[in-house]
Write a protein that holds these residues in place. Structure first.
Motif, PDB file in Angstrom:
ATOM      1  N   CYS A  62       0.825  -1.217   0.000  1.00 20.52           N
ATOM      2  CA  CYS A  62       0.000   0.000   0.000  1.00 20.52           C
ATOM      3  C   CYS A  62       0.858   1.265   0.000  1.00 20.52           C
ATOM      4  N   SER A  63       2.012   1.182   0.639  1.00 21.28           N
ATOM      5  CA  SER A  63       2.962   2.304   0.732  1.00 21.28           C
ATOM      6  C   SER A  63       4.368   1.714   0.763  1.00 21.28           C
ATOM      7  N   LYS A 150      -0.556  -9.614  -0.335  1.00 19.36           N
ATOM      8  CA  LYS A 150      -0.039  -8.853  -1.481  1.00 19.36           C
ATOM      9  C   LYS A 150      -0.565  -9.493  -2.762  1.00 19.36           C
TER      10      LYS A 150
END
Length: 151
Positions: A62-63, A150
């Motif tokens: 996500c980051s 993921k």
């Protein structure tokens, strides 16, 4: 309640005495049972335990600039939060934990996907949480993360 503290020690220093004592004990339990390779840090305004970029360069999907999160501790307004990504992504671990919890607590399990909430600090099953923390190595967590989280 998101803290702007830069270190776990600073986070704990912000807490009222009754919460500070509980959070310090919870932190000790985590640190005493955390498998080698995880790193303590501050993330998302909470005390966090992550897989550092030195081990997992991709970081969090996500980051990617953030290390891969695994576990967080937080003193929220109405509860102590114990956020464990392993129970969110590993059905066998979740089953083990939900089966073991009643053996360690008289209270009903108050849980979201990855958050275990303790509204009464006197009812935290520290020994059980320590065992939960110890059950996933860094390699296990990366493998689980890549296979289930993921995408």
């Amino acid at each position: 309640m998101i803290s702007k503290a830069k270190t776990p020690e600073a986070y704990l220093a912000e807490l009222p005495p009754e919460r500070k004592e509980v959070m310090e004990k919870l932190r000790r339990v985590v640190l005493n049972n955390l498998p080698e390779g995880f790193e303590e840090t501050m993330n998302y305004g909470m005390i966090g335990y992550v897989v550092p970029h030195s081990i997992y360069q991709d970081g969090y999907h996500c980051s990617p600039e953030l290390p891969l999160p695994f576990l967080n501790l937080a003193s929220q307004k109405n509860h102590i939060g114990f956020y464990h990504m392993g129970i969110y992504s590993d059905p066998e671990l979740l089953e083990w934990f939900t089966t073991e919890f009643p053996k360690h607590s008289k209270r009903k399990l108050d849980m979201g996907k990855s958050c275990i909430r303790f509204k009464n600090p006197n009812d935290i099953p520290y020994e059980l949480l320590g065992e939960l923390v110890s059950k996933i190595s860094v390699a296990d967590w990366i493998r689980t993360y890549e296979n289930t989280v993921k995408r």
